[in-house]
Design a protein around this motif. Sequence first.
Motif, PDB file in Angstrom:
ATOM      1  N   GLY A  11       0.825  -1.268  -0.047  1.00  0.00           N
ATOM      2  CA  GLY A  11      -0.144   0.030  -0.109  1.00  0.00           C
ATOM      3  C   GLY A  11       0.730   1.273   0.026  1.00  0.00           C
ATOM      4  O   GLY A  11       1.628   1.203   0.912  1.00  0.00           O
ATOM      5  N   GLY A  12       0.467   1.926  -0.868  1.00  0.00           N
ATOM      6  CA  GLY A  12       1.412   3.333  -1.258  1.00  0.00           C
ATOM      7  C   GLY A  12       0.540   4.360  -0.736  1.00  0.00           C
ATOM      8  O   GLY A  12       0.935   5.711  -1.510  1.00  0.00           O
ATOM      9  N   GLY A  13      -0.080   4.645   0.203  1.00  0.00           N
ATOM     10  CA  GLY A  13      -0.876   5.864   0.667  1.00  0.00           C
ATOM     11  C   GLY A  13       0.287   6.473   1.673  1.00  0.00           C
ATOM     12  O   GLY A  13       1.514   6.014   1.747  1.00  0.00           O
ATOM     13  N   ARG A  36      -0.781  -1.004  -5.722  1.00  0.00           N
ATOM     14  CA  ARG A  36      -1.521  -1.468  -6.874  1.00  0.00           C
ATOM     15  C   ARG A  36      -1.973  -0.551  -8.166  1.00  0.00           C
ATOM     16  O   ARG A  36      -2.126  -0.819  -9.299  1.00  0.00           O
ATOM     17  CB  ARG A  36      -2.790  -2.304  -6.333  1.00  0.00           C
ATOM     18  N   SER A  43      -7.278   6.807  -0.168  1.00  0.00           N
ATOM     19  CA  SER A  43      -7.793   8.053   0.423  1.00  0.00           C
ATOM     20  C   SER A  43      -7.102   9.090   0.438  1.00  0.00           C
ATOM     21  O   SER A  43      -7.222  10.553   0.548  1.00  0.00           O
ATOM     22  CB  SER A  43      -8.174   7.671   1.688  1.00  0.00           C
ATOM     23  N   ALA A  47      -7.554  13.844   0.747  1.00  0.00           N
ATOM     24  CA  ALA A  47      -7.589  14.213   2.076  1.00  0.00           C
ATOM     25  C   ALA A  47      -7.551  15.961   2.224  1.00  0.00           C
ATOM     26  O   ALA A  47      -6.784  16.273   1.338  1.00  0.00           O
ATOM     27  CB  ALA A  47      -6.638  13.758   3.027  1.00  0.00           C
ATOM     28  N   GLN A 173      -0.132  -5.584  -7.691  1.00  0.00           N
ATOM     29  CA  GLN A 173      -1.147  -5.954  -6.473  1.00  0.00           C
ATOM     30  C   GLN A 173      -1.038  -7.164  -5.843  1.00  0.00           C
ATOM     31  O   GLN A 173      -0.694  -8.129  -6.434  1.00  0.00           O
ATOM     32  CB  GLN A 173      -2.573  -6.045  -7.175  1.00  0.00           C
ATOM     33  N   VAL A 174      -0.915  -7.285  -4.503  1.00  0.00           N
ATOM     34  CA  VAL A 174      -0.852  -8.291  -3.575  1.00  0.00           C
ATOM     35  C   VAL A 174      -2.186  -8.971  -3.821  1.00  0.00           C
ATOM     36  O   VAL A 174      -3.185  -8.577  -3.422  1.00  0.00           O
ATOM     37  CB  VAL A 174      -0.446  -7.804  -2.385  1.00  0.00           C
ATOM     38  N   HIS A 238     -16.972  10.387   3.334  1.00  0.00           N
ATOM     39  CA  HIS A 238     -16.535  11.801   4.188  1.00  0.00           C
ATOM     40  C   HIS A 238     -16.445  13.007   3.012  1.00  0.00           C
ATOM     41  O   HIS A 238     -15.712  12.744   2.227  1.00  0.00           O
ATOM     42  CB  HIS A 238     -15.284  11.704   4.956  1.00  0.00           C
ATOM     43  N   PHE A 364      -7.451   3.808   9.104  1.00  0.00           N
ATOM     44  CA  PHE A 364      -7.143   5.295   9.532  1.00  0.00           C
ATOM     45  C   PHE A 364      -7.992   6.015   9.209  1.00  0.00           C
ATOM     46  O   PHE A 364      -8.305   6.456   7.786  1.00  0.00           O
ATOM     47  CB  PHE A 364      -5.568   5.792   8.916  1.00  0.00           C
ATOM     48  N   THR A 369      -2.254  12.915   9.395  1.00  0.00           N
ATOM     49  CA  THR A 369      -2.049  13.130  10.734  1.00  0.00           C
ATOM     50  C   THR A 369      -1.126  12.028  11.491  1.00  0.00           C
ATOM     51  O   THR A 369      -0.157  12.274  12.058  1.00  0.00           O
ATOM     52  CB  THR A 369      -3.067  13.427  11.851  1.00  0.00           C
TER      53      THR A 369
END
Length: 830
Positions: A11-13, A36, A43, A47, A173-174, A238, A364, A369
């Motif tokens: 995951g590259g967030g 992926r 997200s 943000a 992708q895993v 959101h 998260f 943050t």
Amino acid sequence: MKSHVKALVVGGGAIGTSIAYHLARAGWDDVMLLERDELTSGSTWHAAGLLPLFNMSYATTHIHKYSVEFYKSLEAETGLNAGFSIVGNLRMAQTDARMDEYMLYASTAETAEVPYEWMTPAQIKDRWPLVRTEDLKGAIYHPTDGYINPADVTMAMAKGARQRGVLIERKWQVDGYEWTGSDWRVTVTKMVERGGNLVPSEEQQVITAEHVVTATGNHAQRTARLLGIKMPAIPVEHQFIVTEPDPELVAYRQNGGAEHPVLRDADAKWYVREERGGWILGPYERNAPARFAYGVPDSFRADLFPLDLERIEEEYMSMIHRIPSSETVGLKDDFNGPICYTPDGNPLIGPAPGLRNMWLAEGFSFGITAAGGTGHYLAQLMVEGEAEIDMASLDPKRYGSWMTTDYAVAKNEEAYEHVYILHHPDEEREAARPLRTSPAYDRQKAAGAQFGQVNGWERPNYYAPEGFDDHAARSFRRGGWWQHAVDEAKAIREGVGLIDATAFTKHLLKGPGATAFLDWFTCNKLPKIGRINLTYALTTAGTTRTEYTIVRLAEDEYYLVSAGAWTAYDSDFLMKAIEDKIPDFGWISCHDVTTQWGVFAIAGPKSRDVLNSLIRDADPATALTNKRFPWLSCREIELGMCPVRAIRVAYTGELGWELHHPIEMQNYLWDQLISAGEPHGLKLVGARAQNWLRQEKSYRAFGTELGRDATPLEADLPRFVDLSKDFHGKQAMADTGIRAKCVTLLIDGPADADPWGREALYDGDTKVGRLTSGGYSVAFGKSIGMGYVSPDLATPGKKLKVRMFDQLWDATITEDSPYDPTNATIRKDA
Ligand SMILES: Cc1cc2nc3c(=O)[nH]c(=O)nc-3n(C[C@H](O)[C@H](O)[C@H](O)COP(=O)(O)OP(=O)(O)OC[C@H]3O[C@@H](n4cnc5c(N)ncnc54)[C@H](O)[C@@H]3O)c2cc1C
């Protein structure tokens, strides 16, 4: 692409990138990150980039604080400017209760050294004239807070990670995980663009990784399925909106006005910040729906949901009220994206349940943050074995196997809606309840029980007359329930009370290896057959991992009782340790029997009289005497027709017994106890009174005084540590020394409030520690608390101060167990 790595981050967030960076910084030189799609395409890209330091949780406050400091240093390291604007963060209060909340929070902020200031409405108006203030009580202001560009900070962390040797591969992708016994075989698929969608190609590879960290954001449910585990991380919608430039704001800034801090009107449920002469409004409105409960569809990439303006109308109107100049400004842009949530709003960070070398960083909701701090503390956990802060409150195993999709959906929607509610320390949230109930639940309810929820279980907090409204009784001060808890606590000190403790975690452990294993696993001497001991399992860092009451049933058979909130957390640790040690110690069988045994605790000077009338024995008159049933022993007894494993121990510190019974006979036993108790004035007692009573005895509680940031010696429990034997974590415990020491304090606080266990402690003007528990002592008629202070101050009689409601109040360190220090009442004979 590497085929073998020490650590694979998925995951590259913001979160995954920070973890990869920090693993490399902590010295792991063979780290690869797979994404992926593109970095930040989850997200992270949409943000708003706010970095709120404000958080009621001690662990999360530390994580957020680290992030803010870390982001400041990134540009120097990477040359990339992440657009960090330190504009401050102004939390406004419309009510006195909200100011009370901020004052409690401020004390927590002090314990984590997060700076803050108080502002009056006039001071706010002076500095930011566009803000309407006449209906405000005041505000708390964090000068070091601000906002950042989420994509830029992620790219800066990615660059920093690459500079430290991390390999980042995109469009992989895993798709599968297989544990070989020593490492993970991870199947990965090359992703390709087809018709605007991102789809798997035919190209696959298998990567061997010693450790895997998943940081898959909205894809957490797919990750959970691939791993065969449960994770309550499900996103909720959101939204935030961006307005056209506001002419009054533009003029104000052109005339030299300072940028507005991030404005938070918690009572109106929104945040607002400046954006290119206009405003960003981010509401936490009612009825935001959960999304992707069973996974993210392939067609959803860096996409958004349609704006639902109607849902946020109330918040929109209240922004116009607060910033009147925004009324005539049009909408420029809108974002409605998935934001991952968990039932309590905190992320899931730590080892995955039941799996080896598999680490989760999921769920998260404030991931920008939290990213810096999560990377830092998770890397400590992985590389050094423990983090310097206690991560238990964020551990993925705080939810057990009872957790389901419907539960997570209901609770996550609630957690979102609750972001800006008043966070009363005595708050009990309503969604998905009742769910786990002991058989006596209906009887307790009929008797006026006001329930709290612990690990999904309904547990009476206190009992109140019919029609009592627990919601209205909540407060930052002494709530409407306070007198009921006082009466219950007094009943135990003076008469007899009955507490339902069914939620306790219980394990049965037996086999030829059991004794040697437990002797190594825990730090106290093992009890003799028929006796019990209080003991601790330590972490590799020598700090407290779990507190157990160990009952020795036979030479190689033990019944372990630990805190009710931590069943899966305790079970996972115990089972993994057993699996590791069977080759050394021999066969051990271990079963979690939590839901098979109910527990009632009966305590008070008259508790023996109540049990005497129920016990069936050849000689009932002597069955409960000190000779036949001494303190700290266990007996199989019969109460009427109910077989009971009775343990002579009481967490309230009064004469008493824990009555462990077959769960299916609970109602029978309840009815017997109630009718036998009636002539003795038996009172039903809840968890709140129990929590106060145990502080009078200086009994440490797991999750407050006891945790992974303090050794049992720092908890000042040397009598439960047998230094003559070898046990897990012993050397590390000794090497750690005594950094701080646990003490009990009697407090001359405000007339209408007690501490909650989050307050800062002072010696004169110097901050010297913090409370971890707080409450009211019926024995001393004043507030009581437990906490940690510098060891040189931890002497009985030492006068300190506690910060409550922005004032310093006198507090005196007492002897351990200020109530009945010789245990005379507990040991009392018939
Ligand atoms: C409208 C909105 C405003 C927000 N504002 C703020 C804010 O102001 N401040 C704040 O702190 N937070 C904010 N958030 C929350 C924040 O966006 C998230 O908490 C944060 O981005 C989470 O980061 P992450 O790395 O966990 O997840 P993500 O950014 O979603 O990253 C997860 C990554 O994992 C990848 N992935 C998933 N599965 C696999 C797999 N099997 N193999 C390879 N890769 C995979 C995905 O493609 C994705 O890129 C906001 C959220 C929304 C929706």
